[in-house]
Write an enzyme that holds these catalytic residues in place. Sequence first.
Site, PDB file in Angstrom:
ATOM      1  N   CYS A   1     -14.582  64.244 -22.430  1.00  0.00           N
ATOM      2  CA  CYS A   1     -15.366  65.116 -22.393  1.00  0.00           C
ATOM      3  C   CYS A   1     -14.250  65.880 -22.096  1.00  0.00           C
ATOM      4  O   CYS A   1     -13.459  65.717 -21.994  1.00  0.00           O
ATOM      5  CB  CYS A   1     -16.546  65.005 -21.356  1.00  0.00           C
ATOM      6  SG  CYS A   1     -15.793  65.543 -19.595  1.00  0.00           S
TER       7      CYS A   1
ATOM      8  N   ASP B   1     -11.064  62.854 -17.228  1.00  0.00           N
ATOM      9  CA  ASP B   1      -9.896  62.928 -18.259  1.00  0.00           C
ATOM     10  C   ASP B   1     -10.374  63.585 -19.383  1.00  0.00           C
ATOM     11  O   ASP B   1     -11.014  62.956 -20.020  1.00  0.00           O
ATOM     12  CB  ASP B   1     -10.280  60.494 -18.918  1.00  0.00           C
ATOM     13  CG  ASP B   1      -9.261  60.289 -20.024  1.00  0.00           C
ATOM     14  OD1 ASP B   1      -9.217  61.723 -20.987  1.00  0.00           O
ATOM     15  OD2 ASP B   1      -8.946  59.455 -20.207  1.00  0.00           O
ATOM     16  N   HIS B   2      -9.713  64.552 -19.736  1.00  0.00           N
ATOM     17  CA  HIS B   2      -9.597  64.627 -21.062  1.00  0.00           C
ATOM     18  C   HIS B   2     -10.353  64.624 -22.312  1.00  0.00           C
ATOM     19  O   HIS B   2     -11.166  65.124 -23.558  1.00  0.00           O
ATOM     20  CB  HIS B   2      -8.844  66.345 -21.406  1.00  0.00           C
ATOM     21  CG  HIS B   2      -9.558  68.092 -21.538  1.00  0.00           C
ATOM     22  ND1 HIS B   2     -10.934  68.123 -22.260  1.00  0.00           N
ATOM     23  CD2 HIS B   2      -8.733  69.216 -20.590  1.00  0.00           C
ATOM     24  CE1 HIS B   2     -11.038  69.488 -21.932  1.00  0.00           C
ATOM     25  NE2 HIS B   2     -10.229  69.736 -21.524  1.00  0.00           N
ATOM     26  N   ARG B   3      -9.628  63.098 -22.580  1.00  0.00           N
ATOM     27  CA  ARG B   3     -10.499  62.397 -23.956  1.00  0.00           C
ATOM     28  C   ARG B   3     -12.082  62.056 -23.409  1.00  0.00           C
ATOM     29  O   ARG B   3     -12.484  62.508 -24.860  1.00  0.00           O
ATOM     30  CB  ARG B   3      -9.737  61.232 -24.050  1.00  0.00           C
ATOM     31  CG  ARG B   3      -8.084  61.667 -24.821  1.00  0.00           C
ATOM     32  CD  ARG B   3      -7.167  60.374 -24.549  1.00  0.00           C
ATOM     33  NE  ARG B   3      -7.471  59.494 -22.792  1.00  0.00           N
ATOM     34  CZ  ARG B   3      -6.592  57.956 -22.715  1.00  0.00           C
ATOM     35  NH1 ARG B   3      -6.116  57.909 -23.367  1.00  0.00           N
ATOM     36  NH2 ARG B   3      -6.799  57.877 -20.751  1.00  0.00           N
TER      37      ARG B   3
END
Length: 468
Positions: free
Chosen positions: A442, A438-440
């Site tokens: 890291c 999940d790019h949110r």
Amino acid sequence: MAQVLEFKLPDLGEGLTEAEIVRWLVAVGDVVAIDQPVVEVETAKAMVEVPCPYGGVVTARYGEEGTELPVGAPLLTVAVGGTGAPEELTEAAPEAAPKATAADAVSSEYSGNVLVGYGTAGPVARRRRVQRENPAVAQAPVAAPAPAVARTPVAVKAPEPVAAPVAGHDGPVPVISPLVRKLARDRGIDLREVRGSGPEGLILRADVELALAALEQSAAAAAAAPAVAAPVAAPAPAVAGERIPLRGLRGAVADKLSRSRTEIPDATCWVDADATELMAARRAMNEAGGPKISLLALLARICAHALARFPELNSTVDTAAREIVRLPAVHLGFAAQTPRGLVVPVVKDAGTRTAESLTEEFARLTESARQGTLTPADLTGGTFTLNNYGVFGVDGSTPIVNHPEAAMLGVGRIIPKPWVHQGELAVRQVVQLSLTFDHRVCDGGTAGGFLRYVADCVEQPAVLLRTL
């Protein structure tokens, strides 16, 4: 005097609101003991046997195999006390169900108060249910279908069939449940033309079925009449192909994956690693005696240590609060393919377990998954998932994050490949590792650092000695 008690579908675990009847374990007329399993149901999480809290004679079942019921809907009724004679059950049946109002009936789909229309003997059982809840309905004997197996007979009176087509009316149509409304819509029945036999004109499932029977009789009479000269356009053919309902486990998987794709902005990175030393280390462990250590257990140990170094990936996103929640323990899910579909059992506290303990727990959960006996507790609470898709003979994948987790490590097959080892070309055991995250929670640097550490541990298991 026997007392008839109603047993409703209980709450089967966190977030579960419905279940599908897979197999009845008792029949009408059977004697059941307290806490005896009476039905096997499939939820979105697992297949479980449901025990009945009452002991006595089964007088009715609600729902055929394949029927989906909401939590709180009636499953069966049991005559408790008395001798169990048919005349006692006949006298007790009208007193078993309390009188219901229209408001109660409308909400019964979820509360389970008056749910009608799930009788195991089709319209006859449903009419019996209507008669018990609506004493004002005219009573007349209705012939029940002959049972396949001889059982203790239960004498129950049933209502006179109600004429279905009536003059239309305006305004909202009171219907007992969305399932009845769907039945009418699918079979082309206009509910405004149906007379409800329930309280305050409430339309029950039996009413819709009577209207359907009348419609079919009219169609049969029309077919028998002389053909008219004018040609009649044939209806458009249905779309060809098999239709498989998205329900039960398959439906739950579809919903969860759709939610993951909708909510999680994921990204994937991957790397090839030389697993020769890891395979040699496992072989040495197993040759030393004692319980065998699985490769999955060693990969789980590597994941747990990597998450201790990169805790961002052992987290979840609270969208309402707009916060990233870092989780204190590693509860490791692993993807398991079963005859019923894909499930993700969870090894609790994987970060504190030894390789031997992890091997035992993986074996237990895998066998339970194959047998369909995983509990809701076995399938919930994961914080990170390990997906060993290499067992399917593939090298790589870009898996979907298991919502509400933040990352998933994928492991491909380990096969001999040409590899430059110590400056020379050699044949080594190579595996492809992928990390979907999940790019949110890291950025790519953190995700890359995690994956590189996992690869280093695979290539040089001695790296883990620093964490012992």
